[in-house]
Design a protein around this motif. Structure first.
Motif, PDB file in Angstrom:
ATOM      1  N   LYS A 147       0.834  -1.198   0.000  1.00 52.12           N
ATOM      2  CA  LYS A 147       0.000   0.000   0.000  1.00 52.12           C
ATOM      3  C   LYS A 147       0.870   1.250   0.000  1.00 52.12           C
ATOM      4  N   GLY A 148       0.431   2.307  -0.685  1.00 51.83           N
ATOM      5  CA  GLY A 148       1.167   3.564  -0.690  1.00 51.83           C
ATOM      6  C   GLY A 148       1.069   4.286   0.639  1.00 51.83           C
ATOM      7  N   GLY A 149       2.066   5.096   0.947  1.00 47.85           N
ATOM      8  CA  GLY A 149       2.082   5.831   2.211  1.00 47.85           C
ATOM      9  C   GLY A 149       1.030   6.928   2.258  1.00 47.85           C
ATOM     10  N   ASP A 150       0.381   7.089   3.417  1.00 42.09           N
ATOM     11  CA  ASP A 150      -0.613   8.148   3.620  1.00 42.09           C
ATOM     12  C   ASP A 150       0.083   9.455   3.991  1.00 42.09           C
ATOM     13  N   VAL A 151      -0.649  10.555   3.856  1.00 42.76           N
ATOM     14  CA  VAL A 151      -0.163  11.864   4.293  1.00 42.76           C
ATOM     15  C   VAL A 151      -1.076  12.361   5.407  1.00 42.76           C
ATOM     16  N   TYR A 152      -0.495  12.680   6.563  1.00 44.16           N
ATOM     17  CA  TYR A 152      -1.237  13.153   7.726  1.00 44.16           C
ATOM     18  C   TYR A 152      -0.852  14.588   8.054  1.00 44.16           C
ATOM     19  N   ILE A 153      -1.770  15.301   8.682  1.00 46.42           N
ATOM     20  CA  ILE A 153      -1.478  16.608   9.273  1.00 46.42           C
ATOM     21  C   ILE A 153      -1.709  16.492  10.773  1.00 46.42           C
ATOM     22  N   GLU A 154      -0.735  16.953  11.554  1.00 51.74           N
ATOM     23  CA  GLU A 154      -0.811  16.810  13.013  1.00 51.74           C
ATOM     24  C   GLU A 154      -0.549  18.153  13.681  1.00 51.74           C
ATOM     25  N   CYS A 155      -1.335  18.440  14.705  1.00 49.46           N
ATOM     26  CA  CYS A 155      -1.167  19.670  15.488  1.00 49.46           C
ATOM     27  C   CYS A 155      -0.079  19.438  16.533  1.00 49.46           C
TER      28      CYS A 155
END
Length: 329
Positions: A40-48
């Motif tokens: 599976k391809g890597g996900d992109v996350y946004i974190e505070c």
């Protein structure tokens, strides 16, 4: 440098392709399909995160890509999943999807984490397609493409108290007096070109955060002067402190207050529902006591709390901090 706006592009990783392979091993004379699935391809996350406090780092990196998944291999070996990517933003960051400018999420608490782009699914190898009637399939799947998105980020400072007013009314001097913040202070307008945060320490280990908002002028809601570039930062505050210079013999303190209130209403009428405190500044340089009395009379008519201070001599500072503490509690 204080940067509160940024545009970035996120690209999740593509999935790996499935493998076409047949096994050849001892005691298995006819072999069979052995192609593994792609990763599976890597996900992109946004974190505070508290590790960043502005959007400055996006000036140096604007594209964020998840890793592609590895392709499948023979002997039913599945490809490795791609590595995820995490983008750090400070508290108060709003994320919009472009070009619709649709709000996706408003990061208000530390530790919040959102998947912003999902990695592509890995393709299936030919071992997945073996059946009783098709024992040697030669069909495989390619990996799916990862999601992509154009995003715009907007940072609104999170503070308990916002200092607002015309340029050169003493906001920077006051915040330097009540906290450890050290903004630039000079005797000319628009000395403050970016917001500053200061922490006011109280007894019993309590504290509150004060934001020094750059000076506003008439027409600020429409972009005049520094305009709405920084006016948006007062939207997060719980108490608005109107700093009004009563030492200036040219300006009218009551008219100055009404002008700032009008700009707030034109920018966001909801701001007028916030708690407000009127602070008459520069009492040490007051030449005409009538200017102070007219401002007090207006506050009495409108039932607005009022404090007079001199950040230079310290007059009224203790009363001001106590009043803000009570308003916040």
């Amino acid at each position: 440098m204080f940067i509160d706006r940024a545009k970035i592009r996120v690209v999740a990783g593509d999935g790996g392709n499935g493998c076409l392979a047949f096994r050849r091993e001892k005691f298995v004379p006819k072999g069979g399909p052995s192609g593994g699935d792609g990763g599976k391809g890597g996900d992109v996350y946004i974190e505070c995160s508290e590790r960043v406090n502005t959007l400055l780092h996006f000036q140096y990196q604007r594209i964020f890509k998840g890793q592609r998944g590895r392709h499948g291999e023979g002997d039913r070996r599945h490809g490795k999943d791609g590595t995820d990517v995490t983008i750090l933003v400070p508290p108060g960051t709003q994320v919009f999807r472009e070009p619709e400018h649709q709000l996706i999420h408003d990061f208000a608490r530390l530790g919040e984490r959102l998947k912003i782009a999902a990695g592509g699914r890995g393709g299936r190898g030919n071992a997945r397609f073996a059946t009783s009637t098709n024992q040697a399939p030669r069909h495989v799947e390619a990996g799916e493409a990862g999601e992509e998105a154009e995003l715009s980020l907007s940072l609104k400072l999170i503070a308990d108290v916002g200092l607002i007013g015309f340029p050169n009314v003493g906001k920077s001097t006051l915040i330097s007096r009540i906290s450890s913040a050290r903004p630039k202070i000079a005797d000319y307008p628009f000395t403050t070109l970016m917001p500053h945060l200061g922490v006011v320490q109280l007894e019993d280990f309590r504290s509150f955060v004060v934001a020094d908002i750059p000076g506003l002028i008439e027409g600020a809601h429409a972009g005049h002067g520094l305009g709405d570039q920084f006016l948006k930062h007062v939207e997060r505050t719980r108490v608005l402190v109107h700093m009004i210079d009563v030492s200036d013999g040219v300006r009218n303190p009551v008219s100055d207050y009404k002008a700032i209130v009008r700009e707030l209403a034109l920018f966001d009428s909801g701001l007028l529902n916030r708690k407000q405190l009127i602070v008459a500044s520069k009492l040490d340089a007051l030449a005409d006591p009538r200017r102070l009395s007219r401002l007090k009379a207006m506050c009495t008519r409108r039932k607005l709390p009022f404090v007079g201070v001199s950040a230079v001599t310290g007059q009224g500072i203790t009363e001001l901090i106590g009043t803000l503490d009570r308003m916040l509690r």
